[in-house]
Scaffold this active site. Structure first.
Site, mmCIF file in Angstrom:
data_model
loop_
_atom_site.group_PDB
_atom_site.id
_atom_site.type_symbol
_atom_site.label_atom_id
_atom_site.label_comp_id
_atom_site.label_asym_id
_atom_site.label_seq_id
_atom_site.Cartn_x
_atom_site.Cartn_y
_atom_site.Cartn_z
ATOM 1 N N ARG A 181 -19.523 -38.455 -74.350
ATOM 2 C CA ARG A 181 -18.908 -39.061 -72.937
ATOM 3 C C ARG A 181 -20.183 -40.033 -72.745
ATOM 4 O O ARG A 181 -19.878 -41.207 -72.688
ATOM 5 C CB ARG A 181 -18.799 -37.849 -71.864
ATOM 6 C CG ARG A 181 -18.331 -38.489 -70.564
ATOM 7 C CD ARG A 181 -19.127 -39.029 -69.618
ATOM 8 N NE ARG A 181 -20.222 -38.245 -69.290
ATOM 9 C CZ ARG A 181 -21.397 -38.667 -68.701
ATOM 10 N NH1 ARG A 181 -21.318 -39.953 -68.398
ATOM 11 N NH2 ARG A 181 -22.306 -37.949 -68.215
ATOM 12 N N ASP A 182 -21.242 -39.705 -72.565
ATOM 13 C CA ASP A 182 -22.413 -40.380 -72.204
ATOM 14 C C ASP A 182 -22.748 -41.319 -73.185
ATOM 15 O O ASP A 182 -22.817 -42.616 -72.947
ATOM 16 C CB ASP A 182 -23.648 -39.658 -71.594
ATOM 17 C CG ASP A 182 -24.338 -40.296 -70.425
ATOM 18 O OD1 ASP A 182 -24.194 -41.534 -70.527
ATOM 19 O OD2 ASP A 182 -25.234 -39.770 -70.021
ATOM 20 N N HIS B 195 -30.452 -33.644 -66.896
ATOM 21 C CA HIS B 195 -29.799 -34.416 -67.851
ATOM 22 C C HIS B 195 -30.918 -35.724 -67.542
ATOM 23 O O HIS B 195 -30.919 -36.424 -66.639
ATOM 24 C CB HIS B 195 -28.249 -35.050 -67.009
ATOM 25 C CG HIS B 195 -27.640 -36.077 -67.754
ATOM 26 N ND1 HIS B 195 -26.575 -35.681 -68.419
ATOM 27 C CD2 HIS B 195 -27.945 -37.444 -67.740
ATOM 28 C CE1 HIS B 195 -26.058 -36.904 -68.975
ATOM 29 N NE2 HIS B 195 -26.922 -37.730 -68.580
ATOM 30 N N HIS C 256 -32.689 -39.227 -69.263
ATOM 31 C CA HIS C 256 -32.683 -40.466 -69.997
ATOM 32 C C HIS C 256 -34.126 -40.915 -70.380
ATOM 33 O O HIS C 256 -35.124 -40.595 -69.799
ATOM 34 C CB HIS C 256 -31.960 -41.511 -69.292
ATOM 35 C CG HIS C 256 -30.452 -41.355 -69.399
ATOM 36 N ND1 HIS C 256 -29.553 -42.084 -69.593
ATOM 37 C CD2 HIS C 256 -29.774 -40.470 -68.549
ATOM 38 C CE1 HIS C 256 -28.298 -41.825 -69.513
ATOM 39 N NE2 HIS C 256 -28.416 -40.722 -68.738
ATOM 40 N N CYS D 214 -25.631 -45.563 -68.296
ATOM 41 C CA CYS D 214 -24.671 -45.604 -67.236
ATOM 42 C C CYS D 214 -24.198 -47.301 -67.081
ATOM 43 O O CYS D 214 -25.292 -47.922 -67.147
ATOM 44 C CB CYS D 214 -25.198 -45.088 -65.897
ATOM 45 S SG CYS D 214 -23.988 -45.518 -64.347
#
Length: 312
Positions: A14-15, A206, A208, A239
């Site tokens: 997904r990401d 989550h 990054h 994102c």
């Protein structure tokens, strides 16, 4: 002394995929997801049921869910923005739907075309619909540790959102460092306050790795009692609506680091490295992983042979 294990959710499908503009064929997505399933993950975020115009890369979400293998004991999670997305997720056989919410109004308007408060209000019919199905609902807070438009996010803002999630009956909330602005001290202070205020909630980090702080932040979170983490094999991610966003912490880097510290992950590092190689073969330009570059610290080199110096 045995350390408490962590629970990892793989989010590359997904990401990771959503950050790539050129089309990844559905069969390639399926191949990668099936390879990741074989690594031993108990939860995988397989896709997002957003409008195809918002994230064209994930327009084949339904087809992907129909084609991947479904071994028992593996939870498939997907991001859903609204009731329409939830309906698609339910029909596709998703086990858990994660809500899409930003901590700041600026990021929320960029990402969802509405303020944070407006997004929260829109969750009510979605949550009511979920009660009539078997799907679980989890919450998330993007840019929880810093917004690329507004800077530092007040802790009171996170408390407010968690209060609303708790009122909805949600039991799990993901705290996302969407553009890698967090530091270990901030992680510790934020997690400490939220866990004390909401002991009934399960918090996930989550992270990054935009500024190389993700593993240090993961350790800081672990020290404050966080046991659930998201990661992306190969370090893919970012994102599309957050300037400067780069990939998630690579799953192989997180697993390697935790296991080296004696913290069990119950995921096969060798299998994840193999999955990373599969992803690298398909998407070579997007790999950002220390372990794929350098190998495990246990991968030793041959001992050098002593060279005899010859006098001239």
């Amino acid at each position: 002394m045995t350390k408490t294990a962590v629970h990892l959710t793989e989010v590359c499908p997904r990401d990771g995929f959503q950050s790539i503009r050129e089309w990844i064929p559905t069969d390639v997505k399926v191949k990668i997801i099936n390879t990741l399933i074989d690594c031993g993950y108990k939860q995988i975020e397989v896709t997002s049921f957003v409008h195809p115009k918002a994230i064209p890369q994930l327009k084949d979400a339904d087809e992907v869910l129909a084609q991947i293998k479904r071994p028992p004991g593996v939870t498939f999670r997907a991001l859903v923005p609204n009731v329409r997305g939830l309906e698609r997720a339910i029909h596709a056989g998703v086990h858990k739907a994660k809500l899409m919410l930003s901590a700041s109004d600026s990021h929320s308007i960029s990402n969802a075309n509405c303020t944070t408060e407006q997004a929260l209000a829109q969750f009510e019919p979605l949550i009511e619909r979920a009660k009539d199905s078997d799907i679980e609902i989890a919450g998330s807070i993007s840019v929880a540790f810093g917004c690329p438009y507004e800077g530092e996010v007040p802790l009171a803002r996170l408390v407010m959102i968690c209060e609303r999630y708790a009122a909805f009956g949600i039991e799990e909330v993901s705290l996302a460092d969407t553009t890698g602005m967090a530091n270990p001290t901030q992680i510790k202070e934020t997690v400490r306050v939220l866990k004390a205020r909401f002991p009934q909630l399960i918090f996930t980090l989550h992270l990054h790795n935009t500024r190389g702080m993700a593993f240090a932040n993961a350790v800081a979170g672990y020290e404050e009692g966080i046991r659930h983490f998201d990661s992306s094999t190969g370090g893919l991610g970012g994102c599309p609506y957050a300037p400067g966003a780069s990939g998630n912490i690579a799953s192989e880097d997180l697993i390697h680091g935790f296991e080296a510290m004696g913290i069990p992950t119950n995921v096969s590092l060798d299998a994840v490295i193999h999955a990373g190689a599969v992803i690298q073969e398909q998407l070579p330009a997007y790999i950002d992983s220390f372990i794929l570059k350098a190998g495990k610290s246990s991968d030793l080199s041959a001992t050098p042979t002593a060279q005899v110096k010859v006098e001239s």
